[in-house]
Motif scaffolding. Structure first.
Motif, mmCIF file in Angstrom:
data_model
loop_
_atom_site.group_PDB
_atom_site.id
_atom_site.type_symbol
_atom_site.label_atom_id
_atom_site.label_comp_id
_atom_site.label_asym_id
_atom_site.label_seq_id
_atom_site.Cartn_x
_atom_site.Cartn_y
_atom_site.Cartn_z
ATOM 1 N N VAL A 19 -2.406 -6.959 8.846
ATOM 2 C CA VAL A 19 -1.532 -5.667 8.829
ATOM 3 C C VAL A 19 -0.589 -6.074 7.139
ATOM 4 C CG1 VAL A 19 0.169 -5.126 9.701
ATOM 5 C CG2 VAL A 19 -1.839 -6.003 11.154
ATOM 6 N N PHE A 20 -0.366 -5.031 7.183
ATOM 7 C CA PHE A 20 0.244 -5.261 5.180
ATOM 8 C C PHE A 20 1.253 -3.923 5.800
ATOM 9 C CE2 PHE A 20 -4.398 -6.379 3.841
ATOM 10 C CZ PHE A 20 -3.127 -6.570 3.310
ATOM 11 N N ILE A 21 1.907 -4.356 4.226
ATOM 12 C CA ILE A 21 3.266 -2.854 4.764
ATOM 13 C C ILE A 21 3.056 -2.579 3.156
ATOM 14 C CG2 ILE A 21 5.810 -2.961 4.559
ATOM 15 C CD1 ILE A 21 6.115 -5.749 6.054
ATOM 16 N N VAL A 22 2.828 -0.835 3.804
ATOM 17 C CA VAL A 22 3.118 -0.253 2.171
ATOM 18 C C VAL A 22 4.965 -0.740 1.719
ATOM 19 C CG1 VAL A 22 3.088 2.097 0.958
ATOM 20 C CG2 VAL A 22 1.564 1.579 3.097
ATOM 21 N N THR A 23 5.039 -1.168 0.376
ATOM 22 C CA THR A 23 6.104 -0.912 -0.313
ATOM 23 C C THR A 23 6.053 -0.454 -1.870
ATOM 24 O OG1 THR A 23 4.511 -3.188 -2.187
ATOM 25 C CG2 THR A 23 5.311 -3.720 -0.620
ATOM 26 N N ASP A 24 4.707 0.696 -2.473
ATOM 27 C CA ASP A 24 5.045 1.405 -3.037
ATOM 28 C C ASP A 24 3.607 2.721 -2.917
ATOM 29 O OD1 ASP A 24 6.277 2.883 -5.215
ATOM 30 O OD2 ASP A 24 5.726 1.796 -6.730
ATOM 31 N N ILE A 25 4.108 3.616 -4.058
ATOM 32 C CA ILE A 25 2.711 4.802 -3.859
ATOM 33 C C ILE A 25 2.965 4.969 -4.690
ATOM 34 C CG2 ILE A 25 1.918 6.948 -2.713
ATOM 35 C CD1 ILE A 25 3.053 6.037 -0.415
ATOM 36 N N ILE A 26 1.997 4.805 -6.122
ATOM 37 C CA ILE A 26 1.818 5.775 -7.124
ATOM 38 C C ILE A 26 0.567 6.386 -7.360
ATOM 39 C CG2 ILE A 26 2.189 4.782 -9.699
ATOM 40 C CD1 ILE A 26 4.037 2.217 -9.175
ATOM 41 N N ASP A 27 0.310 7.170 -8.197
ATOM 42 C CA ASP A 27 -0.791 8.124 -8.783
ATOM 43 C C ASP A 27 -1.672 8.090 -7.431
ATOM 44 O OD1 ASP A 27 0.773 8.684 -11.071
ATOM 45 O OD2 ASP A 27 -0.461 7.066 -11.546
ATOM 46 N N LEU A 32 0.490 -2.590 -1.009
ATOM 47 C CA LEU A 32 0.359 -3.050 -0.003
ATOM 48 C C LEU A 32 1.034 -4.790 0.499
ATOM 49 C CD1 LEU A 32 -2.749 -2.061 1.451
ATOM 50 C CD2 LEU A 32 -0.779 -1.111 1.624
ATOM 51 N N LYS A 33 1.515 -4.951 1.045
ATOM 52 C CA LYS A 33 2.280 -6.342 0.817
ATOM 53 C C LYS A 33 2.278 -7.306 2.633
ATOM 54 C CE LYS A 33 6.679 -8.079 0.798
ATOM 55 N NZ LYS A 33 7.514 -8.574 0.036
ATOM 56 N N GLY A 34 1.352 -8.384 2.658
ATOM 57 C CA GLY A 34 0.907 -8.768 3.703
ATOM 58 C C GLY A 34 2.382 -8.403 4.529
ATOM 59 N N SER A 35 2.452 -8.386 5.858
ATOM 60 C CA SER A 35 3.470 -8.729 6.739
ATOM 61 C C SER A 35 3.668 -10.093 6.883
ATOM 62 C CB SER A 35 2.928 -7.776 8.285
ATOM 63 O OG SER A 35 4.019 -7.721 8.856
ATOM 64 N N ASN A 36 2.380 -11.201 7.350
ATOM 65 C CA ASN A 36 2.727 -12.141 7.700
ATOM 66 C C ASN A 36 2.178 -13.773 6.558
ATOM 67 O OD1 ASN A 36 5.217 -11.903 9.441
ATOM 68 N ND2 ASN A 36 3.500 -11.571 10.662
ATOM 69 N N VAL A 37 1.005 -12.372 5.734
ATOM 70 C CA VAL A 37 0.160 -13.547 5.532
ATOM 71 C C VAL A 37 0.710 -13.116 3.654
ATOM 72 C CG1 VAL A 37 -1.822 -13.654 3.915
ATOM 73 C CG2 VAL A 37 -1.638 -13.259 6.378
ATOM 74 N N ARG A 38 1.111 -14.064 3.375
ATOM 75 C CA ARG A 38 0.803 -14.188 1.050
ATOM 76 C C ARG A 38 0.039 -13.509 0.550
ATOM 77 N NH1 ARG A 38 5.726 -16.832 -0.211
ATOM 78 N NH2 ARG A 38 6.347 -17.933 1.274
ATOM 79 N N LEU A 39 0.085 -11.906 0.990
ATOM 80 C CA LEU A 39 -1.180 -11.328 -0.368
ATOM 81 C C LEU A 39 -0.793 -9.828 -0.205
ATOM 82 C CD1 LEU A 39 -4.517 -11.283 -0.989
ATOM 83 C CD2 LEU A 39 -4.018 -10.248 1.507
ATOM 84 N N CYS A 40 -1.173 -9.453 -1.654
ATOM 85 C CA CYS A 40 -0.600 -8.261 -2.018
ATOM 86 C C CYS A 40 -1.974 -8.195 -2.517
ATOM 87 C CB CYS A 40 0.445 -8.722 -3.401
ATOM 88 S SG CYS A 40 1.970 -9.103 -3.243
ATOM 89 N N ALA A 41 -2.114 -5.802 -2.483
ATOM 90 C CA ALA A 41 -3.131 -5.648 -2.472
ATOM 91 C C ALA A 41 -3.150 -4.415 -3.518
ATOM 92 C CB ALA A 41 -4.024 -5.456 -1.349
ATOM 93 N N ASP A 42 -3.830 -3.682 -2.954
ATOM 94 C CA ASP A 42 -3.947 -2.029 -3.373
ATOM 95 C C ASP A 42 -5.045 -1.848 -2.222
ATOM 96 O OD1 ASP A 42 -5.943 -1.785 -5.227
ATOM 97 O OD2 ASP A 42 -4.490 -2.833 -6.744
ATOM 98 N N SER A 43 -4.378 0.042 -2.570
ATOM 99 C CA SER A 43 -5.904 0.670 -1.475
ATOM 100 C C SER A 43 -5.762 2.336 -2.121
ATOM 101 C CB SER A 43 -6.073 1.035 0.156
ATOM 102 O OG SER A 43 -6.432 0.876 0.234
ATOM 103 N N PRO A 44 -6.944 2.954 -1.748
ATOM 104 C CA PRO A 44 -6.619 4.624 -1.668
ATOM 105 C C PRO A 44 -6.399 4.499 -0.073
ATOM 106 C CG PRO A 44 -8.721 3.689 -1.591
ATOM 107 C CD PRO A 44 -7.873 2.672 -1.841
ATOM 108 N N GLU A 45 -5.597 5.381 0.296
ATOM 109 C CA GLU A 45 -5.154 6.583 0.869
ATOM 110 C C GLU A 45 -6.423 6.883 1.854
ATOM 111 O OE1 GLU A 45 -3.918 10.591 3.307
ATOM 112 O OE2 GLU A 45 -2.575 10.054 1.768
ATOM 113 N N GLU A 46 -7.238 6.450 1.761
ATOM 114 C CA GLU A 46 -8.634 6.670 2.443
ATOM 115 C C GLU A 46 -8.987 5.490 3.595
ATOM 116 O OE1 GLU A 46 -10.323 7.334 -1.844
ATOM 117 O OE2 GLU A 46 -8.750 8.077 -0.479
ATOM 118 N N ASP A 47 -9.213 4.540 2.759
ATOM 119 C CA ASP A 47 -9.278 3.618 2.928
ATOM 120 C C ASP A 47 -8.365 3.392 3.996
ATOM 121 O OD1 ASP A 47 -11.332 0.980 3.641
ATOM 122 O OD2 ASP A 47 -9.222 -0.112 1.788
#
Length: 261
Positions: A19-27, A32-47
């Motif tokens: 589970v991630f928290i949306v931290t920013d939206i650019i282009d 994303l940042k993990g809600s409880n896990v130390r992980l950052c990621a990015d993803s397109p909306e369709e995923d």
């Protein structure tokens, strides 16, 4: 846009495993940042898929209850001086979670939020100022398989920065018993962190770790007798993912016991 900053989401391509928290939206890209896990990621909306369940909250409550420090100290006759903790974290939200955990355990802790690349520059200054028994060096990390093998520091997001910070801390205090170092984050280069001088490090199996995992180790070390070796396996098993997520060396605790109260 379908999602807003602050929304909870999962990723379809990863079978909605985290589970991630949306931290920013650019282009049209979601950060994303993990809600409880130390992980950052990015993803397109369709995923992305909206997370609506309350399972996360329930699982987290169960985990926090399980790792709550047990009050087994004999406070009738003795008094206790737990080890002091300096927690350096690249993520303010995770830092605050850890500081609350220390506070609930009645342990003195100083928290500093600093970017991973700057820690090696300032760590000696912080160690001299706060004189901790235990220092945590954490934040965010990742292993990028496309960049190289697991034994190549250049294949990681921040492992090299963590390693340099550990080396600087060891220049300040060479003894593993006098200064306990806990270093790394998700998927960090465990072997290089241990070689650099860490007592505990992530991640032996290059997996993600829970935001509280370094704090759980630090708390157990703070509340362990300074004259006795720790039960290493038992302490590691207290973390979310056990020895797959964090490993270490047998070390003495940092707590002094006094009498009379």
């Amino acid at each position: 846009m379908k999602f807003d900053i602050g929304d909870l989401v999962t990723r379809k391509s990863y079978n909605n495993d985290l589970v991630f928290i949306v931290t920013d939206i650019i282009d049209d890209m979601y950060y994303l940042k993990g809600s409880n896990v130390r992980l950052c990621a990015d993803s397109p909306e369709e995923d992305l898929e909206e997370y609506k369940s309350d399972k996360l909250e329930k699982d987290e409550e169960k985990f926090i209850e399980r790792v709550k420090p047990l009050n087994e100290l004999n406070r009738t006759d003795y008094f206790y001086l737990p080890g002091k903790i300096l927690h350096i974290d690249g993520d303010k939200d995770y830092l605050n979670k850890c500081l609350k955990y220390y506070d609930d355990a009645n342990i003195w802790a100083m928290g500093i939020c600093e970017k991973e690349e700057n820690v090696s520059i300032y760590i000696k200054e912080w160690l001299e100022e706060y004189r901790p028994n235990i220092v945590i060096i954490t934040g965010h990390d990742a292993y990028y398989k496309k960049l190289g093998k697991k034994d190549d520091l250049n294949s990681y997001k921040n492992s090299a920065k963590f390693v340099e910070a550990v080396r600087e801390a060891r220049k300040y205090e060479q003894s593993h018993d006098k200064l306990i170092i806990i270093a790394g984050a998700c998927q960090s280069d465990y072997e290089e962190l241990i070689r650099a001088g860490a007592n505990f490090a992530s991640s032996p199996k290059r997996i993600n770790i829970h935001a509280l995992d370094p704090a759980i180790i630090a708390t157990r070390m703070s509340l362990s007798d300074i004259n006795k070796d720790i039960d290493l396996k038992t302490i590691l098993e207290q973390t979310k993912y056990g020895s797959n997520g964090i490993g270490g060396i047998i070390t003495k605790g940092t707590m002094y016991v006094g009498y009379p109260r």
